[in-house]
Design a protein around this motif. Structure first.
Motif, PDB file in Angstrom:
ATOM      1  N   CYS A 252     -20.411  -6.913  -9.084  1.00 34.71           N
ATOM      2  CA  CYS A 252     -19.012  -7.156  -8.732  1.00 34.71           C
ATOM      3  C   CYS A 252     -18.517  -8.402  -9.449  1.00 34.71           C
ATOM      4  O   CYS A 252     -19.303  -9.277  -9.823  1.00 34.71           O
ATOM      5  CB  CYS A 252     -18.824  -7.286  -7.222  1.00 34.71           C
ATOM      6  SG  CYS A 252     -19.595  -8.727  -6.469  1.00 34.71           S
ATOM      7  N   SER A 253     -17.231  -8.458  -9.654  1.00 28.93           N
ATOM      8  CA  SER A 253     -16.584  -9.640 -10.226  1.00 28.93           C
ATOM      9  C   SER A 253     -15.533 -10.123  -9.240  1.00 28.93           C
ATOM     10  O   SER A 253     -14.932  -9.322  -8.517  1.00 28.93           O
ATOM     11  CB  SER A 253     -15.942  -9.310 -11.572  1.00 28.93           C
ATOM     12  OG  SER A 253     -14.984  -8.277 -11.433  1.00 28.93           O
TER      13      SER A 253
ATOM     14  N   VAL B 160     -15.574  -3.842  -7.568  1.00 33.07           N
ATOM     15  CA  VAL B 160     -16.831  -3.117  -7.755  1.00 33.07           C
ATOM     16  C   VAL B 160     -16.537  -1.850  -8.555  1.00 33.07           C
ATOM     17  O   VAL B 160     -15.660  -1.067  -8.168  1.00 33.07           O
ATOM     18  CB  VAL B 160     -17.472  -2.739  -6.407  1.00 33.07           C
ATOM     19  CG1 VAL B 160     -18.802  -2.037  -6.627  1.00 33.07           C
ATOM     20  CG2 VAL B 160     -17.663  -3.974  -5.537  1.00 33.07           C
ATOM     21  N   PRO B 161     -17.236  -1.621  -9.674  1.00 30.89           N
ATOM     22  CA  PRO B 161     -16.967  -0.423 -10.485  1.00 30.89           C
ATOM     23  C   PRO B 161     -17.212   0.866  -9.701  1.00 30.89           C
ATOM     24  O   PRO B 161     -18.188   0.986  -8.953  1.00 30.89           O
ATOM     25  CB  PRO B 161     -17.955  -0.555 -11.650  1.00 30.89           C
ATOM     26  CG  PRO B 161     -18.259  -2.015 -11.729  1.00 30.89           C
ATOM     27  CD  PRO B 161     -18.236  -2.502 -10.311  1.00 30.89           C
TER      28      PRO B 161
ATOM     29  N   ASP C  63     -12.611  -5.699   4.195  1.00 36.95           N
ATOM     30  CA  ASP C  63     -11.950  -4.407   4.011  1.00 36.95           C
ATOM     31  C   ASP C  63     -11.992  -3.980   2.545  1.00 36.95           C
ATOM     32  O   ASP C  63     -12.012  -4.813   1.632  1.00 36.95           O
ATOM     33  CB  ASP C  63     -10.485  -4.475   4.452  1.00 36.95           C
ATOM     34  CG  ASP C  63     -10.315  -4.538   5.960  1.00 36.95           C
ATOM     35  OD1 ASP C  63     -11.320  -4.364   6.674  1.00 36.95           O
ATOM     36  OD2 ASP C  63      -9.183  -4.764   6.417  1.00 36.95           O
ATOM     37  N   MET C  64     -11.969  -2.659   2.343  1.00 38.50           N
ATOM     38  CA  MET C  64     -11.819  -2.071   1.009  1.00 38.50           C
ATOM     39  C   MET C  64     -10.486  -1.324   0.991  1.00 38.50           C
ATOM     40  O   MET C  64     -10.430  -0.129   1.281  1.00 38.50           O
ATOM     41  CB  MET C  64     -12.984  -1.133   0.687  1.00 38.50           C
ATOM     42  CG  MET C  64     -14.332  -1.822   0.625  1.00 38.50           C
ATOM     43  SD  MET C  64     -15.671  -0.695   0.134  1.00 38.50           S
ATOM     44  CE  MET C  64     -15.264  -0.412  -1.600  1.00 38.50           C
ATOM     45  N   PRO C  65      -9.395  -2.009   0.680  1.00 35.95           N
ATOM     46  CA  PRO C  65      -8.069  -1.417   0.868  1.00 35.95           C
ATOM     47  C   PRO C  65      -7.717  -0.295  -0.100  1.00 35.95           C
ATOM     48  O   PRO C  65      -6.716   0.387   0.102  1.00 35.95           O
ATOM     49  CB  PRO C  65      -7.126  -2.612   0.675  1.00 35.95           C
ATOM     50  CG  PRO C  65      -7.891  -3.557  -0.176  1.00 35.95           C
ATOM     51  CD  PRO C  65      -9.320  -3.406   0.241  1.00 35.95           C
TER      52      PRO C  65
ATOM     53  N   VAL D 273     -12.121   0.489 -10.599  1.00 38.18           N
ATOM     54  CA  VAL D 273     -12.837  -0.393  -9.676  1.00 38.18           C
ATOM     55  C   VAL D 273     -12.198  -0.295  -8.297  1.00 38.18           C
ATOM     56  O   VAL D 273     -11.036   0.113  -8.165  1.00 38.18           O
ATOM     57  CB  VAL D 273     -12.822  -1.864 -10.147  1.00 38.18           C
ATOM     58  CG1 VAL D 273     -13.533  -2.014 -11.486  1.00 38.18           C
ATOM     59  CG2 VAL D 273     -11.392  -2.393 -10.230  1.00 38.18           C
ATOM     60  N   SER D 274     -12.965  -0.664  -7.278  1.00 40.46           N
ATOM     61  CA  SER D 274     -12.446  -0.775  -5.915  1.00 40.46           C
ATOM     62  C   SER D 274     -12.546  -2.225  -5.459  1.00 40.46           C
ATOM     63  O   SER D 274     -13.439  -2.963  -5.881  1.00 40.46           O
ATOM     64  CB  SER D 274     -13.229   0.130  -4.954  1.00 40.46           C
ATOM     65  OG  SER D 274     -12.861   1.478  -5.126  1.00 40.46           O
TER      66      SER D 274
END
Length: 241
Positions: free
Chosen positions: A30-31, A107-108, A80-82, A50-51
């Motif tokens: 992740c970046s 995250v890809p 959260d992952m919006p 990416v998410s």
């Protein structure tokens, strides 16, 4: 702050994951980047690869209307992952932006999909996250179409405080809520004048006080009653109260 630890903490609120599952999540690449207030992470129509994971601060989903106005759809806290839906759809039908300053990890998609194949329970946990998002959307439709202005405000405050407390982000009866009055109106379908009247109603009724990006709950039971708030739609494994 390790973004993947933040994600794990959030997923464990509603899903059971093994130590092996958690280890594989920690291995995701992740970046991290900082977003300024109102800065878009993803725009409507984008085809992201990416998410996002919210690491600090708050993000929001919104629709951009032809006249330039926004309809805020949901607010997202740390963990959260919006935009996890974009794993399964080609183009975004809404945008995601920062509410106040925020820190976001990317995250890809290809790495997430590989993880879903190797650790199905992780895939199920993130799928459950999207289902909870859908439940929040359904509740928002009911809130904005069937309740009075003070009740709408009370319900939104209850939801955000409840989620903040579940994530360990609240301090006592107070949580950070970097939402402006105009944004509250755009989320609840209310004019600025009506927003101010609704806030005054909650304050004068000694239910809640919102000012300077901080929400303080004065009487949780009565605020929840005013907003007809029942947290079952959030599907948490443990109640934060």
């Amino acid at each position: 702050i390790d973004p993947l630890v933040v994600l794990i903490k959030k997923l464990k609120e509603h899903s059971h994951l093994s130590q092996e599952d958690l280890l594989e999540i920690r291995r995701l690449p992740c970046s991290v980047r900082e977003l300024d207030s109102h800065e878009d992470f993803i725009r409507q129509g984008d085809r992201p690869k990416v998410s996002a994971i919210v690491v600090e601060g708050m993000l929001a989903r919104y629709h951009l209307l032809p006249n330039g106005a926004r309809q805020y759809l949901s607010f997202h806290l740390a963990g959260d992952m919006p935009d996890s839906q974009c794993l399964f759809i080609e183009a975004m039908d809404h945008a995601v932006c920062a509410i106040g300053k925020a820190v976001v990890a990317s995250v890809p998609h290809r790495d997430l999909m590989k993880l879903f194949d190797s650790r199905p329970k992780v895939g199920a946990a993130i799928w459950r996250e999207t289902l909870i998002d859908a439940a929040i959307f359904r509740e928002a439709i009911t809130n904005n179409s069937a309740r009075s202005a003070p009740a709408r405000m009370a319900h939104l405050f209850c939801e955000l405080f409840y989620r903040s407390r579940a994530s360990g982000l609240a301090r006592g009866d107070t949580c950070v809520l970097p939402i402006g009055l105009n944004q509250l109106g755009e989320a609840l379908g209310l004019s600025l004048a009506t927003v101010n009247r609704a806030l005054a109603n909650l304050r004068d009724s000694d239910l809640a006080d919102f000012k300077s990006g901080s929400l303080t709950i004065k009487n949780w039971a009565n605020l929840a009653k005013c907003g007809e708030f029942n947290p079952r739609y959030l599907h948490l494994r443990r109640e934060p109260f």
